[in-house]
Motif scaffolding. Sequence first.
Motif, PDB file in Angstrom:
ATOM      1  N   MET A 104       3.632 -12.928  -9.775  1.00 66.53           N
ATOM      2  CA  MET A 104       3.278 -11.911 -10.778  1.00 66.53           C
ATOM      3  C   MET A 104       3.537 -10.528 -10.194  1.00 66.53           C
ATOM      4  SD  MET A 104      -0.224 -12.192 -12.907  1.00 66.53           S
ATOM      5  CE  MET A 104      -0.206 -12.026 -14.680  1.00 66.53           C
ATOM      6  N   CYS A 142       0.284  -7.749 -10.100  1.00 67.78           N
ATOM      7  CA  CYS A 142      -1.129  -8.078 -10.266  1.00 67.78           C
ATOM      8  C   CYS A 142      -1.772  -7.987  -8.890  1.00 67.78           C
ATOM      9  CB  CYS A 142      -1.293  -9.490 -10.820  1.00 67.78           C
ATOM     10  SG  CYS A 142      -3.030  -9.950 -10.981  1.00 67.78           S
ATOM     11  N   HIS A 187      -6.366  -9.328 -15.502  1.00 67.31           N
ATOM     12  CA  HIS A 187      -5.436  -9.068 -14.400  1.00 67.31           C
ATOM     13  C   HIS A 187      -5.451  -7.588 -14.056  1.00 67.31           C
ATOM     14  CE1 HIS A 187      -3.621 -13.054 -14.568  1.00 67.31           C
ATOM     15  NE2 HIS A 187      -3.672 -12.939 -15.881  1.00 67.31           N
ATOM     16  N   HIS A 210      -2.184 -14.373  -7.369  1.00 71.04           N
ATOM     17  CA  HIS A 210      -1.280 -14.219  -8.515  1.00 71.04           C
ATOM     18  C   HIS A 210      -0.002 -13.518  -8.059  1.00 71.04           C
ATOM     19  CE1 HIS A 210      -4.714 -14.419 -11.731  1.00 71.04           C
ATOM     20  NE2 HIS A 210      -4.713 -15.454 -10.902  1.00 71.04           N
TER      21      HIS A 210
HETATM   22 CU   LIG Z   1      -3.383 -11.679 -12.074  1.00 72.79          CU
END
Ligand SMILES: [Cu+2]
Lengths: 585, 223
Positions: free
Chosen positions: A571, A561, A512, A566
Amino acid sequence: MQSARLDRRSVITGAARLGALTVLGGAMPGWARAGTSGAGAGSVLSGESIRIDIGHVPITVGGRSMHAVTANGTMPGPLIRLKEGQKVRLSVANGLAEDTSIHWHGLIVPFQYDGVPGISFPGIKPGEVFDYDFTIRQAGTYWYHSHSNMQEAMGLFGPIVIDPAGAEPAPYDREHVILLSDWSSIHPHVQLQRLKQMGGYFNRQKQTLGGLLAGKDQDLSERLAWGKMRMDPTDISDVTGSTYSYLVNGHDTQANWTGLFVPGERVRLRFINASSMTNFNVRLPALPMTIVQADGQDVEPVETDEFQIGIAETYDVIIRPEKAEAIAIIAEAIDRSGLCRATLAPRIGMVAPMVAVRERPLLAMKDMGMDMSGMDAASGTLDLSAPVTAPAKAGSHGAMNMRDTSLVPASVRLGPGVATISAAPADRLGDRPTGLETVGHRVLTYADLKALVPHPDRRTPERELEVHLTANMERYMWSFDGVKLSENPEPLAFRHNERVRVTLVNDTMMPHPIHLHGHFFELVNGAEDRQPRKHTVNVLPGGKASFDLTADAVGDWAFHCHMLLHMHAGMFRVVTVRADGPSAT
Amino acid sequence: MAEARSMLRHESGAMSNRMVMIDRLEWRPGPQANRYDWEAEGWTGGDTDRLAFKTKGEGAFGGKAEKIELQAGWLHAIDPWFDVRAGIRQDFQAGPHRTQAVVAVEGLAPYWLDVEAELFLSQKGELTARTEASYDQRLTQSLILQPRAELNISAQDVPELGLGSGLNSVELGLRLRYEITRRLGPYVGVSWERKLGGSARYARADDEKPQGARFVTGIRLWF
Ligand SMILES: [Cu+2]
């Protein structure tokens, strides 16, 4: 404003003149045109007043058509070239029917000009012009992109180059911007929906029975062990070459972006990964590269043969081609589902040799946050016959607990969105990145990066903060500490000028690229007073990465991220730096 | 700003999605009659709470549908791999049929096994259960061999519906699917069914064979 309009017109006429070289549906700014002499070619946006018009145009790349969202009518957008210490007013005009925004990725700016709707400002409404006003406090290679409604995945990005106020520490004779991106005809919202419906939707490189019979990939006992854990060792990238065309400066392999050089010159290549969902392995098969900058920050020159560039990272390299031969730039998706070849050549019309995509890698125990013991380190595969010593491995047939909830702090919320917990996450800053573990040449690791000059803040961090990168790949849920931004978590709070060591623990099996707005942090990579300064760190699967942060920018900042889907799955966290903030405990 | 903030929250994890999966839509040729059979389900909602529907049915071409089942309910994620579903099942075929409350558990078991167990309580107080399991074995990236099994259980005799108590029927299938795209896969296969115990006796009394195998061909598609 007037001059900016003229700039735009000259881009379009320039593109028309070079029409034979422009294979794409859209026009190309000078720096990105095939056959360009360098980053100074054609129109460059510079000076103290710059206008950017956001619009959209239909674009076809590699037979894949979609509406691109563009800056000044091109994908990628124009090059913005500034000088350290100057003032600039960037006027962004929204010609779309929806809100837009521009975030200046890696630039240190007052928070109200950081460009994240809902955190730093309300966004730019249709028909509105927003003026970003700030002083340039740094030099190096950066980029800009939309932070609204997945417009970045649809082409709204471009490079920023800032020349230093003083002498250039890594002098060069010629420079090219090498901006990497991924292009799909499937709208990013639909991509996200497909992944929510079926986590492995875009993966066309899964293990098969045919492969087992042919002796490929994992053997039967490994497949059973991974199957028991519902883990897929081929799950390297979510969105793949099955839908993406990979691009260098907006050109796919066939369109063959070409940058010119004269043999003997020091050529500086400013790599920017502006992809939506693709981390790339980058190499010039014919030449070694000397890394001189990472994320716009000067580093001690280090020579390498290949590096992995996480989404949103930048690397500047210097090469010295001596022969009058075409040189390939290879940007290969890390899951090896495709690549893009571009050319550096002494003359227009030369084509660098193509290379085959290398065999796709398989994830191994370390990518699950398991200790390396019991693993054949050379091949990176799981050896189930070896004695089991890692604490988390209870049996030799995959009976290890992949979700030992006692291993995470109480700050991690354990729900359906957290499928795995790394049992023994290792500091992986010194590891070769995913898929490059065993290639037979030099590969850059984060441990190779040393800042050219020491960071002025040498204080020992006053406190430590652990943030877990959490996911459920099958449900396609992504979060920090098990909580999505949509669930309205408390911001991560810092006192102004507090020095904190932040450790990112990757509880997932994917790398990530984690990006913090408004700051540079220093990777704790063993370089002592030369810890490299970065705005984005790609945390390897099952591992952890620490950085030291001086929270010197008051305001609310995005922390997320940089894999766009994501981020849109949750995230994402708000980081708040308060002058009269909470106590450090 | 408040509007932008709530938009950002919504776009970062709260967006709603949907899926319709027609798992089996198939034709089963036979000596007496050509039969059809279907099974489909779908959902709409967020990551952990969804509205769900499910339908199954079968019949012979040229005759009335022998079974039409429609379920609707609420789907809730209880852990990373499994959901519970609670709702209503209504059967629509001619002849005796039921309205039932449903509680089900479904999800992904170790070894990538798709499993589902449903418990039904009819308005007359009859308790029955059904479990299904299937597995997708990739032969190549596009060619998939899918074994599947279904078991039906009843807590009591229900002569009106031809159900004996205990394990009353088993269906095993093996289907070979070619995915033209991820979302469109025609298949061929075989399906073998056997009624057991009281259900087998009721079938024989009705002049039906309690077991049989059929060639099947059909299509799986989702969107
Ligand atoms: Cu990610």
